[in-house]
Design a protein around this motif. Structure first.
Motif, PDB file in Angstrom:
ATOM      1  N   GLY A 209       0.852  -1.188   0.000  1.00 52.48           N
ATOM      2  CA  GLY A 209       0.000   0.000   0.000  1.00 52.48           C
ATOM      3  C   GLY A 209       0.881   1.229   0.000  1.00 52.48           C
ATOM      4  N   ALA A 210       1.791   1.262  -0.978  1.00 51.37           N
ATOM      5  CA  ALA A 210       2.922   2.184  -0.938  1.00 51.37           C
ATOM      6  C   ALA A 210       2.506   3.646  -1.106  1.00 51.37           C
ATOM      7  N   VAL A 211       3.132   4.491  -0.289  1.00 50.41           N
ATOM      8  CA  VAL A 211       3.036   5.947  -0.410  1.00 50.41           C
ATOM      9  C   VAL A 211       4.389   6.444  -0.889  1.00 50.41           C
ATOM     10  N   ASP A 212       4.385   7.243  -1.950  1.00 47.66           N
ATOM     11  CA  ASP A 212       5.632   7.777  -2.503  1.00 47.66           C
ATOM     12  C   ASP A 212       5.799   9.211  -2.039  1.00 47.66           C
ATOM     13  N   HIS A 213       6.698   9.417  -1.077  1.00 47.21           N
ATOM     14  CA  HIS A 213       6.865  10.746  -0.486  1.00 47.21           C
ATOM     15  C   HIS A 213       7.564  11.729  -1.417  1.00 47.21           C
ATOM     16  N   ALA A 214       8.002  11.259  -2.570  1.00 47.48           N
ATOM     17  CA  ALA A 214       8.629  12.169  -3.534  1.00 47.48           C
ATOM     18  C   ALA A 214       7.594  12.962  -4.322  1.00 47.48           C
ATOM     19  N   LEU A 215       6.331  12.539  -4.297  1.00 48.69           N
ATOM     20  CA  LEU A 215       5.315  13.183  -5.125  1.00 48.69           C
ATOM     21  C   LEU A 215       4.903  14.531  -4.543  1.00 48.69           C
ATOM     22  N   PRO A 216       4.797  15.565  -5.367  1.00 49.03           N
ATOM     23  CA  PRO A 216       4.276  16.846  -4.873  1.00 49.03           C
ATOM     24  C   PRO A 216       2.849  16.672  -4.358  1.00 49.03           C
ATOM     25  N   MET A 217       2.458  17.479  -3.403  1.00 48.77           N
ATOM     26  CA  MET A 217       1.148  17.350  -2.789  1.00 48.77           C
ATOM     27  C   MET A 217       0.020  17.440  -3.817  1.00 48.77           C
ATOM     28  N   ARG A 218       0.140  18.344  -4.777  1.00 52.44           N
ATOM     29  CA  ARG A 218      -0.949  18.491  -5.750  1.00 52.44           C
ATOM     30  C   ARG A 218      -1.159  17.210  -6.545  1.00 52.44           C
ATOM     31  N   GLN A 219      -0.075  16.592  -6.955  1.00 54.58           N
ATOM     32  CA  GLN A 219      -0.205  15.338  -7.703  1.00 54.58           C
ATOM     33  C   GLN A 219      -0.779  14.238  -6.821  1.00 54.58           C
ATOM     34  N   ALA A 220      -0.298  14.149  -5.586  1.00 55.04           N
ATOM     35  CA  ALA A 220      -0.796  13.121  -4.674  1.00 55.04           C
ATOM     36  C   ALA A 220      -2.286  13.295  -4.414  1.00 55.04           C
ATOM     37  N   ILE A 221      -2.725  14.527  -4.251  1.00 54.93           N
ATOM     38  CA  ILE A 221      -4.149  14.802  -4.017  1.00 54.93           C
ATOM     39  C   ILE A 221      -4.997  14.294  -5.176  1.00 54.93           C
ATOM     40  N   LEU A 222      -4.603  14.620  -6.395  1.00 58.69           N
ATOM     41  CA  LEU A 222      -5.389  14.224  -7.557  1.00 58.69           C
ATOM     42  C   LEU A 222      -5.308  12.727  -7.809  1.00 58.69           C
ATOM     43  N   ASP A 223      -4.132  12.151  -7.627  1.00 59.65           N
ATOM     44  CA  ASP A 223      -3.985  10.695  -7.793  1.00 59.65           C
ATOM     45  C   ASP A 223      -4.921   9.956  -6.846  1.00 59.65           C
ATOM     46  N   GLU A 224      -4.917  10.371  -5.584  1.00 58.44           N
ATOM     47  CA  GLU A 224      -5.711   9.646  -4.602  1.00 58.44           C
ATOM     48  C   GLU A 224      -7.200   9.905  -4.777  1.00 58.44           C
ATOM     49  N   ALA A 225      -7.576  11.133  -5.143  1.00 60.08           N
ATOM     50  CA  ALA A 225      -8.988  11.411  -5.389  1.00 60.08           C
ATOM     51  C   ALA A 225      -9.532  10.513  -6.496  1.00 60.08           C
ATOM     52  N   ALA A 226      -8.743  10.334  -7.559  1.00 62.01           N
ATOM     53  CA  ALA A 226      -9.158   9.456  -8.657  1.00 62.01           C
ATOM     54  C   ALA A 226      -9.260   8.008  -8.180  1.00 62.01           C
ATOM     55  N   ALA A 227      -8.340   7.590  -7.314  1.00 62.40           N
ATOM     56  CA  ALA A 227      -8.371   6.219  -6.793  1.00 62.40           C
ATOM     57  C   ALA A 227      -9.587   5.995  -5.898  1.00 62.40           C
ATOM     58  N   THR A 228      -9.942   6.992  -5.096  1.00 61.69           N
ATOM     59  CA  THR A 228     -11.127   6.879  -4.244  1.00 61.69           C
ATOM     60  C   THR A 228     -12.394   6.795  -5.089  1.00 61.69           C
ATOM     61  N   GLU A 229     -12.461   7.590  -6.137  1.00 58.25           N
ATOM     62  CA  GLU A 229     -13.603   7.513  -7.061  1.00 58.25           C
ATOM     63  C   GLU A 229     -13.695   6.126  -7.689  1.00 58.25           C
ATOM     64  N   ASP A 230     -12.566   5.595  -8.103  1.00 55.34           N
ATOM     65  CA  ASP A 230     -12.544   4.248  -8.673  1.00 55.34           C
ATOM     66  C   ASP A 230     -13.061   3.227  -7.665  1.00 55.34           C
ATOM     67  N   GLY A 231     -12.636   3.360  -6.411  1.00 56.03           N
ATOM     68  CA  GLY A 231     -13.106   2.440  -5.382  1.00 56.03           C
ATOM     69  C   GLY A 231     -14.611   2.516  -5.199  1.00 56.03           C
ATOM     70  N   LEU A 232     -15.169   3.727  -5.201  1.00 55.81           N
ATOM     71  CA  LEU A 232     -16.614   3.890  -5.073  1.00 55.81           C
ATOM     72  C   LEU A 232     -17.348   3.287  -6.263  1.00 55.81           C
ATOM     73  N   LEU A 233     -16.847   3.532  -7.465  1.00 58.07           N
ATOM     74  CA  LEU A 233     -17.482   2.984  -8.664  1.00 58.07           C
ATOM     75  C   LEU A 233     -17.393   1.461  -8.684  1.00 58.07           C
ATOM     76  N   ARG A 234     -16.288   0.908  -8.208  1.00 56.95           N
ATOM     77  CA  ARG A 234     -16.159  -0.545  -8.134  1.00 56.95           C
ATOM     78  C   ARG A 234     -17.187  -1.129  -7.158  1.00 56.95           C
ATOM     79  N   PHE A 235     -17.374  -0.459  -6.024  1.00 58.27           N
ATOM     80  CA  PHE A 235     -18.407  -0.887  -5.076  1.00 58.27           C
ATOM     81  C   PHE A 235     -19.790  -0.812  -5.720  1.00 58.27           C
ATOM     82  N   ALA A 236     -20.065   0.277  -6.429  1.00 63.34           N
ATOM     83  CA  ALA A 236     -21.371   0.443  -7.068  1.00 63.34           C
ATOM     84  C   ALA A 236     -21.604  -0.635  -8.126  1.00 63.34           C
ATOM     85  N   GLN A 237     -20.546  -0.961  -8.868  1.00 60.89           N
ATOM     86  CA  GLN A 237     -20.650  -2.018  -9.877  1.00 60.89           C
ATOM     87  C   GLN A 237     -20.951  -3.362  -9.213  1.00 60.89           C
ATOM     88  N   TRP A 238     -20.263  -3.644  -8.111  1.00 60.76           N
ATOM     89  CA  TRP A 238     -20.525  -4.868  -7.366  1.00 60.76           C
ATOM     90  C   TRP A 238     -21.971  -4.909  -6.880  1.00 60.76           C
TER      91      TRP A 238
END
Length: 457
Positions: A209-238
Motif C-alpha cells: 500500500g505504498a506511499v511515494d513521499h517524492a510526489l508533490p502534494m498536488r499530484q498526490a491529491i489528484l492521484d488519490e482522489a481518482a483512486a477513491t472515485e474508482d473504489g466507489l465505482l467498483r463498489f457500485a458495480q458490485w
C-alpha cells in the motif's frame, strides 16, 4: 507538554542518532485477550518513551531475527497490532513468520501507549467546510486549523524522518545488525525512509500500500482522489449485480443534503457521510455492510458517521504527524478553489473526502512548519525490497507503488489485482508472497523483471 508554536524551531533541526542505545528489558504482559507469549518493553528516545511489544519466535532454533511491523496511520499502534494478532499475523499465510521471527510492534512517538501522547482539543467542526466556497470560508478553515494546532500537546518531534531515526534506535536496542520490516500504508513511508538512510541495516522489507513521499502534494491529491472515485465505482458495480440496485444514486442523493445521525445527535454533513463511506471501501468484505448503511442513511446515517475519520481516537496523531509530512500546498483561496475543481473533475461522486485532501485542507493554517515535506530520498545499497500495490486500491494508487519502486534500487513490485486498501489485508496470494520473501530475503524474481502479479484470493 510543549505548546505547538514553541515546537517550530526544534522541528526543523535534523535529529542526531547516538552511537548506542540501552538494551530493552522485556517482561511478560499477556492478558486473556492477547497472545499468551506477549512481552512488553519501553525505550527512551530523545523527547519520548516508546512502547514496544514482542512475540518471540516459536521456533528459536530456526530464528531469523527481528521483524518490525507498522500498521499505518499516521497514528496506528504497532504495539496493539502485535498484541492482538492484527496485520495478518494470525492468518495461515503468516504462520511461518511467527515461527521464524521475533515479531516486534512499536507505537511511534506520540502514538498509542508511547509517552507523551499527542493530544489535541476538539479537531472537527462540522460548520467549517474543507471545501470553502469563498475567501471568508478559507479564512475560517485556516483559523480553525491554527487553533487546533495551538491546542495540541505531545513530543517535540513527530515527523516521519524522526520516527525513522527511532527505528534505528530500536534496532540498536534489540542488538540486531539488520532488521526485517513489514509496513502497510503510512508504514511504507517509515520503512522507505529508514531504508534510504540505513540501507545496510535492512535485511528484508515489505512496503504494501505504498506511499511515494517524492510526489508533490498536488499530484498526490489528484492521484488519490481518482483512486477513491474508482473504489466507489467498483463498489457500485458490485452492488448493481449483487444488491440489484443503483447504489450510486443513493450515494449522490445523500451527498446533496446530508442525513440525520442518531450517533451524532444532529444532521450529518455530506463531507462526514463521504468520510464514512470511504472507510468501508478499504475492505470488500465490508461492502455488504456499506450497502445496508446507505439504505438506512436517509432515516439514520449512524452506521456511516460512527466510522468517519474525523472523530476517531487516532485523529489527533493523524493530523499532527500528517501536517509535518504533507503540508497544505495552497497559495490562497483562489488556488484552493482551482485545485478543488480539479478534484471534482477526477472524482465527480466521491470528491468530498479523500485522505490527501484531508491532509491538505486540515493542515492549512497549521502553526508548525512541516519538518518533512514531500521530497525524494532514493534507496541505494539495500537488499532487494518488495513493494506492493493494488490495481483498485482506494487510498494508495498503484501509480505510487510503481514510482516508489522505481526509486528503490533493485526492488521488486508485486501487483495485487483486486479491490481494497493493501494486498496484505485483502489477498491471501499477497500474504503468501510477502511471507516467503521475508523468510528467504529474495522476492522471487530477477531485478530485470521487477514485477510479480497476484490475482484475487
Amino acid at each position: 507538554m510543549i505548546p505547538a508554536l514553541a515546537l517550530a524551531a526544534t522541528l526543523l533541526v535534523t535529529p542526531v542518532i547516538t552511537p548506542a542505545a540501552p538494551a530493552l528489558t522485556w517482561h511478560d504482559c499477556a492478558t486473556p485477550q492477547t497472545a499468551k507469549r506477549l512481552q512488553c518493553a519501553e525505550l527512551d528516545v530523545p523527547g519520548a518513551m516508546l512502547r514496544l511489544t514482542r512475540l518471540p519466535a516459536l521456533d528459536p532454533a530456526r530464528r531469523i531475527g527481528s521483524l518490525l511491523v507498522n500498521p499505518g496511520g499516521p497514528g496506528g499502534s504497532g504495539a496493539d497490532v502485535v498484541s492482538y494478532g492484527g496485520l495478518g499475523l494470525a492468518t495461515p499465510e503468516f504462520a511461518e513468520l511467527n515461527q521464524r521471527f521475533d515479531v516486534i510492534g512499536f507505537d511511534p512517538r506520540g502514538v498509542g501507549g508511547s509517552t507523551p501522547a499527542i493530544t489535541c482539543g476538539p479537531m472537527h467542526d462540522p460548520a467549517v467546510s474543507r471545501f470553502p466556497a469563498d475567501d471568508a470560508g478559507y479564512a475560517r478553515l485556516a483559523a480553525h486549523n491554527r487553533d487546533v494546532g495551538l491546542g495540541c500537546r505531545g513530543p517535540r518531534r513527530v515527523d516521519t524522518a524522526t520516527v525513522a531515526e527511532d527505528v534505528e534506535r530500536i534496532r540498536l536496542a534489540l542488538g540486531e545488525d539488520r532488521i526485517s520490516w513489514l509496513g502497510v500504508s503510512y508504514g511504507t513511508e517509515i520503512g522507505a525512509l529508514y531504508a534510504a538512510r540505513y540501507p545496510h541495516h535492512v535485511r528484508a522489507m515489505v512496503l504494501d500500500g505504498a506511499v511515494d513521499h517524492a510526489l508533490p502534494m498536488r499530484q498526490a491529491i489528484l492521484d488519490e482522489a481518482a483512486a477513491t472515485e474508482d473504489g466507489l465505482l467498483r463498489f457500485a458495480q458490485w452492488c448493481a449485480s449483487t444488491c440489484g440496485e443503483d447504489v450510486l444514486a443513493r450515494y449522490d442523493a445523500l451527498m446533496a443534503d446530508g442525513a440525520p445521525s442518531a450517533q451524532l445527535g444532529r444532521r450529518a454533513t455530506p463531507e462526514e457521510l463521504a468520510a464514512g463511506v470511504y472507510s468501508h471501501l478499504y475492505f470488500p468484505q465490508l461492502w455488504p455492510r456499506l450497502a445496508d448503511a446507505l439504505r438506512a442513511a436517509p432515516r439514520d446515517a449512524s452506521a456511516l458517521t460512527s466510522v468517519m475519520q474525523f472523530t476517531s481516537p487516532e485523529y489527533a496523531a493523524y493530523r499532527a504527524v500528517g501536517c509535518q509530512d504533507f503540508p497544505a500546498p495552497f497559495t490562497g483561496p483562489a488556488d484552493l478553489r482551482r485545485l478543488a475543481e480539479q478534484v471534482r473533475e477526477v472524482a465527480p461522486h466521491s470528491w468530498r473526502y479523500s485522505e490527501f485532501w484531508d491532509f491538505a485542507s486540515g493542515c492549512l493554517g497549521w502553526p508548525v512548519p512541516a519538518a518533512n515535506p514531500p521530497h525524494p530520498e532514493p534507496v541505494r545499497g539495500a537488499p532487494p525490497i518488495l513493494v506492493v500495490g493494488g490495481t483498485h486500491d482506494p487510498a494508495t494508487p498503484l501509480t505510487w507503488a510503481r514510482s516508489l519502486s522505481a526509486r528503490i534500487e533493485g526492488s521488486t513490485l508485486l501487483v495485487h489485482d483486486g479491490d481494497g486498501h493493501t494486498g496484505l489485508y485483502n489477498s491471501a496470494c499477497v500474504r503468501r508472497h510477502e511471507a516467503a520473501y521475508l523468510i528467504s530475503g529474495t522476492p522471487g524474481t530477477s531485478p530485470a523483471t521487477r514485477s510479480l502479479p497476484c490475482q484475487k484470493g
